[in-house]
Design a protein around this motif. Sequence first.
Motif, PDB file in Angstrom:
ATOM      1  N   ARG A  57     137.649  75.800 -53.446  1.00  8.42           N
ATOM      2  CA  ARG A  57     137.319  75.840 -54.874  1.00  8.42           C
ATOM      3  C   ARG A  57     136.055  76.659 -55.105  1.00  8.42           C
ATOM      4  NH1 ARG A  57     138.888  73.520 -59.450  1.00  8.42           N
ATOM      5  NH2 ARG A  57     140.415  72.242 -58.328  1.00  8.42           N
ATOM      6  N   GLU A  58     135.023  76.418 -54.301  1.00  8.98           N
ATOM      7  CA  GLU A  58     133.783  77.170 -54.453  1.00  8.98           C
ATOM      8  C   GLU A  58     134.010  78.657 -54.188  1.00  8.98           C
ATOM      9  OE1 GLU A  58     130.595  73.686 -53.062  1.00  8.98           O
ATOM     10  OE2 GLU A  58     131.557  74.990 -51.572  1.00  8.98           O
ATOM     11  N   LEU A  99     135.985  80.194 -57.174  1.00  3.24           N
ATOM     12  CA  LEU A  99     135.144  80.320 -58.367  1.00  3.24           C
ATOM     13  C   LEU A  99     134.146  81.464 -58.209  1.00  3.24           C
ATOM     14  CD1 LEU A  99     134.462  76.593 -59.319  1.00  3.24           C
ATOM     15  CD2 LEU A  99     135.868  78.237 -60.565  1.00  3.24           C
ATOM     16  N   THR A 100     133.649  81.651 -56.988  1.00  3.83           N
ATOM     17  CA  THR A 100     132.742  82.769 -56.728  1.00  3.83           C
ATOM     18  C   THR A 100     133.460  84.098 -56.968  1.00  3.83           C
ATOM     19  OG1 THR A 100     131.486  81.503 -55.102  1.00  3.83           O
ATOM     20  CG2 THR A 100     131.325  83.894 -54.972  1.00  3.83           C
ATOM     21  N   HIS A 112     133.912  84.540 -60.856  1.00  2.00           N
ATOM     22  CA  HIS A 112     132.707  84.927 -61.604  1.00  2.00           C
ATOM     23  C   HIS A 112     132.298  86.367 -61.277  1.00  2.00           C
ATOM     24  CE1 HIS A 112     131.979  81.134 -63.567  1.00  2.00           C
ATOM     25  NE2 HIS A 112     132.053  80.476 -62.421  1.00  2.00           N
ATOM     26  N   LEU A 142     140.688  79.562 -62.560  1.00  2.00           N
ATOM     27  CA  LEU A 142     139.374  79.790 -61.942  1.00  2.00           C
ATOM     28  C   LEU A 142     138.231  79.558 -62.930  1.00  2.00           C
ATOM     29  CD1 LEU A 142     140.034  82.953 -59.721  1.00  2.00           C
ATOM     30  CD2 LEU A 142     140.293  80.534 -59.159  1.00  2.00           C
ATOM     31  N   GLY A 143     138.256  78.394 -63.530  1.00  2.00           N
ATOM     32  CA  GLY A 143     137.158  78.016 -64.414  1.00  2.00           C
ATOM     33  C   GLY A 143     137.006  78.901 -65.625  1.00  2.00           C
ATOM     34  N   THR A 184     137.680  82.117 -65.755  1.00  2.00           N
ATOM     35  CA  THR A 184     137.357  83.517 -65.435  1.00  2.00           C
ATOM     36  C   THR A 184     138.598  84.388 -65.307  1.00  2.00           C
ATOM     37  OG1 THR A 184     137.338  83.114 -63.036  1.00  2.00           O
ATOM     38  CG2 THR A 184     135.257  82.821 -64.217  1.00  2.00           C
TER      39      THR A 184
END
Length: 420
Positions: free
Chosen positions: A5-6, A9-10, A13, A197-198, A200
């Motif tokens: 997940r991290e 998301l990276t 962004h 992705l949040g 994005t």
Amino acid sequence: MMTNRELMLTLGHAARAAAKVLALAPTQQKNDALMAMAAKIRRSAADILSENGRDLENARAKDMKASFVDRLTLNEARLEAMAKGLEEIATLPDPVGQVMAQWTRPNGLAFSRVRVPIGVIGIIYESRPNVTADAGGLCLKSGNAAILRGGSDSFHSSGAIIACLQRGLDSAGLPRTAIQMVPNADRDCVGLMLEGLGGTLDLIVPRGGKSLVARVQQDARIPVFSHLEGICHVYVDKAADTEMAKAVCLNAKMRRTGVCGSAETILIDRAAAEKNLKPIIMTLIDAGCEVRGDDAACKVDARVKTATEEDWSTEYLDAIISLKLVDGVDEAMAHIARYGSQHTDSIITEDAATAERFLNEVDSAIVLHNASTQFADGGEFGFGAEIGIATGKLHARGPVGVEQLTTFKYQVRGKGQTRP
């Protein structure tokens, strides 16, 4: 170590930040990057083919079928086609900023509808490593950042191609995060992309088999461009030229059996069965194609297998085709409406009126007259390349090229007008 997940998301962004740069990038800068990418692919051919060899070795160890291995395979000719595809994208008109329409209202307000990038596009695909270059190049030219998730079977090939694309971005002064690849083959990453992705990710484009596309269509929480299957038909009308029909049917099925534009069913007008049925069947069988047919087809040659109901709705992606007689264009169109996937369908006829009926009434993304269904390809449409074939009816349909990867906004220019 980052969790998936991290990690994702990276990537998201970083892509969002890159998309802001691309949206304003001059056409020449994007074209310079594309030309540099093509050059990097040519110079890195040996490395790419070496990585592709690793993927092919793994595929054969898993006893993958021949059509899958063909889609996975790269060679010098396919690499050159990949490089030329990027160069062709560079020659296309830049859609970003194009004025689609302009008008002025009686109150003096001037309206413009202008093309703009979609933003960040996620492409999920399986075994075709060439999609890596096509998708990256098309997204770049249309001002979009791309996050690519290739299949595990093409992981090494795609990674080598991505490295070339990113070096091309570097050389043109554009952020290399404009084109990123998910750096592992974990299926969890697909689920995270489908979640957006949040916020994005703006769009998902799946390109692969039925199970992949079905999952994306079912689980995605953001818009999707896709087609579930390519169940494509060739209808041979009573007014067809037999030699043309033989040539088109053979090409539509056998040029490349594993592409989505490969014909899966041939429909032949019963009124000219005596003229067309046997020649077409024998042409296919002689070329190594298995024919599964109705009673009339089975009587032509003992090698024709009896078609089942399931055959009419099967995308073989192999040297297999189903074939049946129909009572004219009306029954042909009814069959296509019932069993087809609204992808690509063709009519072979010298009767202009019948051809126009077929072109107007068959509700598919691509409808052809006297031409092979294998022309269902963005390059053949003059789009330079394609990111896929969309069979939906909203925003984009058919080959998705640079223009289809844009949306629009309205720019309104006034002189102090207020609304009464």
